[in-house]
Each structure stands twice: as C-alpha cells, then as structure tokens.
Write an enzyme that holds these catalytic residues in place. Structure first.
Site, mmCIF file in Angstrom:
data_model
loop_
_atom_site.group_PDB
_atom_site.id
_atom_site.type_symbol
_atom_site.label_atom_id
_atom_site.label_comp_id
_atom_site.label_asym_id
_atom_site.label_seq_id
_atom_site.Cartn_x
_atom_site.Cartn_y
_atom_site.Cartn_z
ATOM 1 N N HIS A 115 0.808 -1.228 0.000
ATOM 2 C CA HIS A 115 0.000 0.000 0.000
ATOM 3 C C HIS A 115 0.838 1.275 0.000
ATOM 4 O O HIS A 115 0.299 2.371 0.002
ATOM 5 C CB HIS A 115 -1.004 0.010 1.149
ATOM 6 C CG HIS A 115 -0.446 -0.358 2.481
ATOM 7 N ND1 HIS A 115 -1.170 -1.009 3.447
ATOM 8 C CD2 HIS A 115 0.775 -0.168 3.015
ATOM 9 C CE1 HIS A 115 -0.416 -1.198 4.513
ATOM 10 N NE2 HIS A 115 0.762 -0.695 4.274
ATOM 11 N N ASP A 119 7.213 3.960 0.765
ATOM 12 C CA ASP A 119 8.329 3.361 1.505
ATOM 13 C C ASP A 119 9.686 3.628 0.852
ATOM 14 O O ASP A 119 10.720 3.377 1.463
ATOM 15 C CB ASP A 119 8.092 1.852 1.649
ATOM 16 C CG ASP A 119 6.842 1.572 2.452
ATOM 17 O OD1 ASP A 119 6.792 1.995 3.610
ATOM 18 O OD2 ASP A 119 5.904 0.960 1.913
HETATM 19 P P1 NAD Z 1 2.303 -10.487 12.446
HETATM 20 O O1 NAD Z 1 3.397 -11.241 13.112
HETATM 21 O O2 NAD Z 1 1.342 -9.696 13.274
HETATM 22 O O3 NAD Z 1 1.416 -11.500 11.569
HETATM 23 C C1 NAD Z 1 1.941 -12.591 10.868
HETATM 24 C C2 NAD Z 1 1.007 -13.766 11.043
HETATM 25 O O4 NAD Z 1 1.587 -14.885 10.350
HETATM 26 C C3 NAD Z 1 0.855 -14.223 12.522
HETATM 27 O O5 NAD Z 1 -0.511 -14.298 12.862
HETATM 28 C C4 NAD Z 1 1.533 -15.593 12.554
HETATM 29 O O6 NAD Z 1 0.958 -16.479 13.475
HETATM 30 C C5 NAD Z 1 1.318 -16.036 11.119
HETATM 31 N N1 NAD Z 1 2.210 -17.123 10.726
HETATM 32 C C6 NAD Z 1 3.516 -17.311 11.030
HETATM 33 N N2 NAD Z 1 3.955 -18.476 10.510
HETATM 34 C C7 NAD Z 1 2.895 -19.023 9.854
HETATM 35 C C8 NAD Z 1 2.705 -20.229 9.120
HETATM 36 N N3 NAD Z 1 3.696 -21.133 8.976
HETATM 37 N N4 NAD Z 1 1.505 -20.470 8.569
HETATM 38 C C9 NAD Z 1 0.476 -19.598 8.746
HETATM 39 N N5 NAD Z 1 0.588 -18.446 9.428
HETATM 40 C C10 NAD Z 1 1.786 -18.170 9.978
HETATM 41 O O7 NAD Z 1 2.979 -9.573 11.360
HETATM 42 P P2 NAD Z 1 2.385 -8.262 10.660
HETATM 43 O O8 NAD Z 1 2.991 -7.069 11.276
HETATM 44 O O9 NAD Z 1 0.910 -8.366 10.595
HETATM 45 O O10 NAD Z 1 3.003 -8.399 9.203
HETATM 46 C C11 NAD Z 1 2.679 -9.471 8.357
HETATM 47 C C12 NAD Z 1 3.409 -9.307 7.053
HETATM 48 O O11 NAD Z 1 2.817 -8.232 6.308
HETATM 49 C C13 NAD Z 1 4.883 -8.940 7.212
HETATM 50 O O12 NAD Z 1 5.643 -9.631 6.249
HETATM 51 C C14 NAD Z 1 4.900 -7.453 6.946
HETATM 52 O O13 NAD Z 1 6.153 -6.990 6.511
HETATM 53 C C15 NAD Z 1 3.859 -7.381 5.857
HETATM 54 N N6 NAD Z 1 3.290 -6.072 5.568
HETATM 55 C C16 NAD Z 1 3.074 -5.788 4.266
HETATM 56 C C17 NAD Z 1 2.510 -4.592 3.918
HETATM 57 C C18 NAD Z 1 2.219 -4.328 2.464
HETATM 58 O O14 NAD Z 1 1.806 -3.221 2.118
HETATM 59 N N7 NAD Z 1 2.387 -5.314 1.592
HETATM 60 C C19 NAD Z 1 2.155 -3.670 4.910
HETATM 61 C C20 NAD Z 1 2.367 -4.006 6.247
HETATM 62 C C21 NAD Z 1 2.937 -5.220 6.576
#
Ligand code: NAD
Length: 458
Positions: free
Chosen positions: A175, A266
C-alpha cells in the site's frame, strides 16, 4: 456477483487481519464467498474469526468464514490465496537485529542501501522465504489456476522468487504507493482529482506522472520546495508524532534533488547510508522520531502493533462493543479485495501491482518483479510496455537494489557461507572480514536458527 473461495494464510496478522475482513464485508460483488482464515497461532485465529463473524453479523452481510490451522484445507480448490504470514513474529527479527548491533551493524545486517525497512526481511529471512515458497507450491498443487496475492514482505524478493520457481499466478501488493495522495493533499489538491504513475521495484518507486485535470503538478511541487518546505519542516519537527509522516521530509526532497523524480511511500524510508548512519543522521532527514526505521520509530511501531492487537481482541470479544462505529463506513484504499473482485467478476481496472517485468520497464530483466500500474481482470495482468526512468535511477538505484535481491535469492536457493560474507563486504559498516564472519557466526548460532545455520554452513 461471483462467489469464490478465498484463503488467507497468516490470517492473524496484526497489519492485515482487520482490513482484509473490513474490505471484504464492504464488497457486495463477492457476497456469499467462502473465506478460509488460516494461521498456526490458534489464539490469533480465534480472534480474527470472532472479529469477522461479529462484524459480518452487525453489517448483515453474507460471507462464510471458516477457521483452520491446516494450510492444505484452506488452499485446496481456492480461487484466491492471500499470503500475509510472517515467520517467527517481529521478536525473532529483533533478536537478530540486537546481535547485529553488538557487532557494529546499526539496525541489523539486513539493512542495506534502498532497503532500510525494519520488517522487510531479506538476507536473514531464510525461514520467511521457505514459508512463502511452500505456500506458493501448495497453491500450485492444490489450487492450480488460483491467484496468489503476496502481501507478506519482502514483496520484491518473494514475488520474483515465486514467479521464477513455481507455476502460479502471483501478484505482490503493497500500500506504500498511496502516499502520493498525502503529497497531493499538502499541495492543496483533492487526491481523487490527481493522476499519479509510480514505477520501479516494491519500496523503490518513483513518481513518473503527477497531474490534476491535465495539469502537471511537478512545477507546483518545485515551488512548494522552494517557498514552503522550510516552514513546513520547522512545524513538522516540533510536532511529528507519527514516524511514518515522512512523505515530504527533507530525505524525500533530497532524493528528488539527487535522482530527478520524487520518491513515493516506503521509497523514502530507503536511500543510501547517507540518510541512515546513526540516529542523529536519521533525525536530521526523517524528523525527531528518526523515521519508522530508527530505534525510536520502530519501537513506536511495535508498541502500536501490540496496542492494536489488544484493541482488536476487545472489539472481537466484548459483546457490549460494536465494531462498525470504529471502522470507516466504506472500503479502505487497499487494493487487495478490489483486485479479487476485478478478477472474479471480470471487471478490468488499473491497480498498482508487483509482477515480473515482461517488458514493462526498460532496462530491467523480464524475470524481475517490478512495481507498476497495470490493468487487472479475469484475463490476467495487462502490463504497459516500455516505461522509463532516468538513467540515474535505473543504474544507481534500481540496479544496486536488484543486485541485493539477486544475492538474497541466490543465498536462499544455493546456501553456503560465502555469499553472506560478500553481502557484508559490500556494506560500508564493515571494517574487516573478521567482523563480517563474527556477526554471521553469532546470528547462525542463535536458538531457532539451526536449520538456517545448516543451510549456510553447508
Ligand atoms: P504479524 O506477526 O502480526 O502477523 C503474521 C502472522 O503470520 C501471525 O498471525 C503468525 O501467526 C502467522 N504465521 C507465522 N507463521 C505461519 C505459518 N507457517 N503459517 C500460517 N501463518 C503463519 O505480522 P504483521 O505485522 O501483521 O506483518 C505481516 C506481514 O505483512 C509482514 O511480512 C509485513 O512486513 C507485511 N506487511 C506488508 C505490507 C504491504 O503493504 N504489503 C504492509 C504491512 C505489513
């Protein structure tokens, strides 16, 4: 209206869970769809499930939410698989950052030129890469033809890796590009009247078109920089509470002056070490918090993350608290659910996506994921062709960033220790090869990193 099966892997994600559910519930074109929320953490799964069910019953909309810890069950025959999973949780990476800092690598060995983002885990993301690849292979096997929407980071590396290694339709989403709206607002334009084109790699995108009703807004941006920036920065330095409030920071303007196009979202968090040497340097360029990726800014982000997690829990579980009043009345600006709807209902629309280049940007290999605006429909992603960025951006920003991506993928795919050492021999923080050897020894010896250590020790 088309009913589809959507699997969300890592559904307990704090960054994504509530937005994905909220946006779905505000999307009538997918009503009746089956949504499989999958996570390995049962507490988080229960929370997102309770949130989704309570919210959908408040709004009276018909989406069927299923909870599972079984990835295969979620993915089997899905039409769309959304990956928001992050291996290990934030604490795992903070532990590697702490070890790195003891060895002289401020903010961790993972931070490099054009990737200073604290949860964009590349060279130390062995398990995250493995998880993303396993999910993609499950999609290939159990849901052939499905769309994999890669939201978990590092979107640049993972979209490239998956598109090379697995036969799957993958789109990476981020985003960050929406930040152009804030810039338009500060210049006094309504975001809905502004057309912006941003291209490059994920987290390294540059504003190649910025117009409002046919009028080029770049001259207005130049005028703002000349006449208003100093006063804006004076006030901003006194009031910056949100470390992500950096879209028109001195760093952003300096990057524009150096490279000739404005950096968006970013991208501003990146740059060379000129902006990142230490906290004092970061504070000069990104304000008193030092921006989101300083020790202060990231601590604030993680604290907010914790707070938001409890907030969601309360909303999901307290019967006295309705959810709807605490969320917007309509869909957010996130493109994930609209993209699903565009594909499911064959409603072509243009979105900012990360897909293999295939001729979209000149000077970038076809099998490297670029971030571009492209038309998405049931027929797939229709890329524009022959987009260009100035040579300075292509050769001194995008190519060096691409090199780091290729090193990361090679390290992950081939293993061995040398590439880890070489990674740090390119790093200006490295004073000797011994320092590079010692920091990797310490990271690989960390409890939990046994498999990763085996991969890199051979
Ligand atoms: P978070 O740790 O809160 O959430 C990650 C989730 O993945 C957790 O609920 C965890 O239990 C789960 N998980 C871990 N291993 C797993 C597996 N083997 N199978 C299924 N689920 C599993 O992290 P977050 O802060 O919510 O970030 C999540 C991701 O989103 C990160 O990679 C972050 O960098 C990314 N992100 C992307 C954007 C974007 O714009 N694309 C924006 C913000 C965050």
């Amino acid at each position: 209206m088309t009913k589809v099966k959507i699997a969300v892997i890592g559904a307990g994600s704090i960054a994504w869970s509530s937005t994905v559910v909220h946006d779905l519930l505000h999307t009538p074109t997918l009503l009746g769809s089956e949504v499989y929320l999958m996570d390995i953490d049962e507490t988080r799964l229960k929370r997102v499930g309770a949130f989704a069910r309570k919210y959908s019953s408040e709004l009276g909309v018909d989406y069927k939410f299923h909870l599972t810890t079984n990835r295969k069950e979620a993915i089997k025959d899905a039409d769309f698989v959304v990956n928001t999973a992050m291996y290990g949780g934030h604490g795992y990476y903070e532990a590697m950052r702490e070890i790195s800092e003891k060895h002289g690598y401020y903010r961790g060995v993972n931070s490099t030129e054009w990737n200073m983002v604290s949860d964009y885990h590349t060279i130390w993301g062995y398990y995250q890469f493995k998880l993303a690849l396993d999910i993609a292979r499950d999609v290939e096997q159990y849901a052939p033809g499905a769309w994999l929407l890669q939201l978990a980071n590092p979107v640049f590396e993972l979209t490239t890796l998956i598109s090379r290694e697995v036969k799957v339709n993958v789109i990476g989403l981020c985003h960050g590009h929406l930040a152009y709206k804030e810039i338009a607002g500060i210049l006094g334009f309504k975001p809905e009247d502004v057309e912006a084109e941003m291209i490059g790699f994920n987290h390294v995108i540059w504003l190649t078109k910025f117009t409002s009703k046919g009028r080029n807004l770049y001259p207005l941006l130049d005028e703002w920089i000349e006449k208003k920036a100093q006063e804006y920065w004076r006030k901003w330095r006194l009031s910056q509470r949100n470390p992500f409030d950096i879209h028109l920071s001195p760093a952003a303007v300096d990057m524009y002056k150096r490279y000739g196009l404005f950096p968006i979202g970013d991208t501003v968090r990146g740059g060379t070490w000129a902006y990142h040497w230490d906290l004092k340097t970061k504070q000069y360029w990104f304000g008193p918090t030092g921006g989101p990726d300083s020790e202060i800014g990231w601590m604030l982000y993680l604290a907010h993350h914790e707070w938001y997690s409890s907030y969601l829990e309360r909303l999901a579980e307290d019967p006295r608290m309705p959810i709807a009043p605490f969320f917007p009345a309509s869909r957010t600006d996130e493109s994930l659910i609209p993209i699903i709807s565009s594909i499911a209902n064959d409603e072509p629309a243009t979105y900012q996506v990360n897909v293999p280049n295939d001729g979209a940007i000149d000077g970038i290999p076809n099998d490297v994921a670029v971030e571009i605006p492209a038309e998405v429909s049931a027929k797939g992603v229709r890329r524009p062709q022959g987009l260009r960025v100035p040579g300075k951006i292509l050769k001194s920003v995008l190519w060096p960033r691409m090199l780091r991506m290729e090193m990361t993928l090679t390290a992950f795919l081939e293993g061995g220790r040398q590439i880890l050492i070489d990674w740090l021999m390119l790093d200006p923080r490295t004073k000797s090869e011994k320092q590079a050897e010692e920091v990797w020894d310490a990271i690989l010896a960390m409890p939990g990193n046994e498999e990763m250590a085996k991969h890199y020790r051979g």
